[in-house]
Design an enzyme around this catalytic site. Structure first.
Site, PDB file in Angstrom:
ATOM      1  N   ASP A   1      50.321  37.768  18.234  1.00 30.37           N
ATOM      2  CA  ASP A   1      49.888  36.617  19.026  1.00 30.37           C
ATOM      3  C   ASP A   1      50.937  35.518  18.853  1.00 30.37           C
ATOM      4  O   ASP A   1      51.011  34.891  17.791  1.00 30.37           O
ATOM      5  CB  ASP A   1      48.514  36.121  18.569  1.00 30.37           C
ATOM      6  CG  ASP A   1      47.922  35.089  19.518  1.00 30.37           C
ATOM      7  OD1 ASP A   1      48.700  34.349  20.151  1.00 30.37           O
ATOM      8  OD2 ASP A   1      46.684  35.006  19.621  1.00 30.37           O
TER       9      ASP A   1
ATOM     10  N   ALA B   1      38.097  43.067  26.313  1.00 29.33           N
ATOM     11  CA  ALA B   1      38.502  41.746  26.805  1.00 29.33           C
ATOM     12  C   ALA B   1      38.330  41.645  28.313  1.00 29.33           C
ATOM     13  O   ALA B   1      37.306  41.147  28.802  1.00 29.33           O
ATOM     14  CB  ALA B   1      39.936  41.448  26.383  1.00 29.33           C
ATOM     15  N   ARG B   2      39.309  42.151  29.068  1.00 35.66           N
ATOM     16  CA  ARG B   2      39.255  42.093  30.516  1.00 35.66           C
ATOM     17  C   ARG B   2      39.953  43.307  31.112  1.00 35.66           C
ATOM     18  O   ARG B   2      41.004  43.743  30.631  1.00 35.66           O
ATOM     19  CB  ARG B   2      39.926  40.813  31.050  1.00 35.66           C
ATOM     20  CG  ARG B   2      39.032  39.582  31.035  1.00 35.66           C
ATOM     21  CD  ARG B   2      37.893  39.706  32.029  1.00 35.66           C
ATOM     22  NE  ARG B   2      36.982  38.581  32.002  1.00 35.66           N
ATOM     23  CZ  ARG B   2      35.906  38.486  31.234  1.00 35.66           C
ATOM     24  NH1 ARG B   2      35.620  39.434  30.376  1.00 35.66           N
ATOM     25  NH2 ARG B   2      35.118  37.435  31.329  1.00 35.66           N
TER      26      ARG B   2
ATOM     27  N   ASP C   1      35.425  48.870  27.710  1.00 36.27           N
ATOM     28  CA  ASP C   1      34.196  48.189  28.110  1.00 36.27           C
ATOM     29  C   ASP C   1      34.396  47.418  29.403  1.00 36.27           C
ATOM     30  O   ASP C   1      33.427  46.965  30.008  1.00 36.27           O
ATOM     31  CB  ASP C   1      33.744  47.231  26.994  1.00 36.27           C
ATOM     32  CG  ASP C   1      32.391  46.616  27.283  1.00 36.27           C
ATOM     33  OD1 ASP C   1      31.433  47.380  27.522  1.00 36.27           O
ATOM     34  OD2 ASP C   1      32.291  45.376  27.297  1.00 36.27           O
TER      35      ASP C   1
ATOM     36  N   GLU D   1      34.897  46.732  38.722  1.00 40.53           N
ATOM     37  CA  GLU D   1      33.579  46.969  38.142  1.00 40.53           C
ATOM     38  C   GLU D   1      32.510  46.804  39.216  1.00 40.53           C
ATOM     39  O   GLU D   1      32.586  45.871  40.016  1.00 40.53           O
ATOM     40  CB  GLU D   1      33.328  45.987  36.988  1.00 40.53           C
ATOM     41  CG  GLU D   1      34.311  46.148  35.836  1.00 40.53           C
ATOM     42  CD  GLU D   1      34.084  45.143  34.706  1.00 40.53           C
ATOM     43  OE1 GLU D   1      33.141  44.321  34.807  1.00 40.53           O
ATOM     44  OE2 GLU D   1      34.855  45.179  33.726  1.00 40.53           O
TER      45      GLU D   1
ATOM     46  N   HIS E   1      30.611  46.985  30.499  1.00 39.70           N
ATOM     47  CA  HIS E   1      30.860  45.573  30.190  1.00 39.70           C
ATOM     48  C   HIS E   1      29.741  44.994  29.314  1.00 39.70           C
ATOM     49  O   HIS E   1      29.142  43.968  29.635  1.00 39.70           O
ATOM     50  CB  HIS E   1      30.999  44.761  31.486  1.00 39.70           C
ATOM     51  CG  HIS E   1      31.833  43.526  31.331  1.00 39.70           C
ATOM     52  ND1 HIS E   1      32.719  43.095  32.277  1.00 39.70           N
ATOM     53  CD2 HIS E   1      31.910  42.612  30.323  1.00 39.70           C
ATOM     54  CE1 HIS E   1      33.305  41.972  31.883  1.00 39.70           C
ATOM     55  NE2 HIS E   1      32.824  41.666  30.682  1.00 39.70           N
ATOM     56  N   ILE E   2      29.487  45.667  28.192  1.00 44.12           N
ATOM     57  CA  ILE E   2      28.357  45.301  27.329  1.00 44.12           C
ATOM     58  C   ILE E   2      28.781  44.885  25.925  1.00 44.12           C
ATOM     59  O   ILE E   2      27.914  44.640  25.077  1.00 44.12           O
ATOM     60  CB  ILE E   2      27.343  46.463  27.208  1.00 44.12           C
ATOM     61  CG1 ILE E   2      28.049  47.729  26.699  1.00 44.12           C
ATOM     62  CG2 ILE E   2      26.656  46.719  28.535  1.00 44.12           C
ATOM     63  CD1 ILE E   2      27.112  48.828  26.269  1.00 44.12           C
ATOM     64  N   ALA E   3      30.071  44.798  25.661  1.00 47.03           N
ATOM     65  CA  ALA E   3      30.510  44.498  24.295  1.00 47.03           C
ATOM     66  C   ALA E   3      29.868  43.218  23.765  1.00 47.03           C
ATOM     67  O   ALA E   3      29.463  43.140  22.609  1.00 47.03           O
ATOM     68  CB  ALA E   3      32.029  44.384  24.236  1.00 47.03           C
TER      69      ALA E   3
END
Length: 317
Positions: free
Chosen positions: A171, A234-235, A259, A264, A283-285
């Site tokens: 990062d 994340a995305r 996820d 989607e 998409h449930i994380a």
């Protein structure tokens, strides 16, 4: 005053709005009904959305009486922040409210990769008793690579430490005294390539931007270990999905846990859904009962604060 909720919201948040004297209209599918949403928007003092409602200049202009946008989650790629800023419209995400749930999803994915208990259960129920086939691996001593070292990554690192994993992170915006380095012992690496080459698991924790779109692609997969897994909570769009499918099918990497997807829900003809070692979830994380209660309450309380003339510390514009 009236509040319009266009997507799934836990009831305790809506009850909090009502207790404070606000009228709430709720349609969890409204984000997909664009024409109806645009017709309704002028009647409300606040909009509360999730990730499917496209908050663009058209909707912001339609919501001419709204004073605030609440976002049930932390991702902001569905919201035009510049357009909101131009219209002096505060946007409030649920900062950190689902971080623990996402961190636990990442741990669950790694445990599933090495100890696939659901598959073992199904095999036993078919009458088998294959102990050799289901001999797994330990997370202890394995190396976890974090792309992005924000709050969620921080919580993942803490849990990985408890399993005896070594954690490294990439990062460029993190300093040596940030919590994840100073308190969690994550070892920073200078380049993404270096991290990908070292890690047994790679977990993605960055927003979707012009810079991060398809940052994990064919070139990057070629650097990874053949037994490595990639996890994206994340995305969609950060991982190049076609390149991922080819990398898994060719044995360049072992598999993936996704996820989030570029489109989607998943398309019926999606190649990803046809590859057994690419594991998909809807998409449930960040979706646990606890996190959704926290998210709903945080957004309700911060929207109330703004509607009452105050300022939210969670506002991003």
């Amino acid at each position: 005053m009236k509040v319009l909720v266009t997507e799934l919201m836990w009831n305790d948040g809506m009850e909090e709005l009502k207790r404070n004297g606000y009228s709430v209209d709720y349609d969890m599918e409204l984000g997909r009904k664009r024409k109806e949403l645009l017709e309704l928007a002028p009647n409300y003092d606040a909009l509360i959305v999730r990730n499917e409602t496209k908050v663009d200049p058209e909707l912001l202009d339609a919501a001419k009486n709204a004073k605030v946008i609440g976002r049930l989650g932390v991702g902001l790629d569905n919201i035009d922040l510049e357009a909101a800023k131009e219209r002096n419209m505060p946007v409030i995400p649920a900062i950190h409210a689902n971080a623990t749930s996402v961190a636990e999803y990442v741990m669950a994915a790694m445990l599933d990769a090495y100890r696939p208990l659901a598959e073992a259960d199904a095999d036993v129920r078919r009458g088998n008793w294959d102990r050799k086939f289901f001999t797994g691996y330990e997370l202890n001593g394995k190396k976890l690579g974090l792309i992005g070292m924000g709050e969620i990554a921080h919580r993942v690192a803490k849990r990985a430490n408890a399993f005896g994993m070594e954690t490294i992170g990439y990062d460029p915006f993190v300093t040596p005294f940030d919590h994840i380095l100073a308190e969690t012992g994550v070892r920073p690496v200078e380049t993404l390539d270096e991290m990908l080459a070292e890690a047994d698991f790679v977990s993605v924790h960055v927003p979707l931007t012009k810079v991060t779109r398809h940052m994990i692609n064919k070139e990057k997969f070629s650097l990874m270990k053949s037994h490595a897994y990639v996890i994206n909570s994340a995305r969609g769009g950060i991982i190049h999905e076609q390149d991922l499918a080819e990398a898994v099918q060719s044995g360049k990497i072992a598999g993936a846990y996704l996820d989030v997807l570029e489109t989607e829900p998943v398309q019926r003809d999606s190649l990803l859904s046809q590859i057994e070692s690419i594991h998909l979830s809807p998409h449930i994380a960040g979706l646990t009962d606890e996190s959704q209660s926290r998210t709903a309450m945080l957004i309700a309380q911060e929207v109330i604060r703004v509607l009452n003339g105050g300022k939210s510390l969670c506002a991003v514009v």
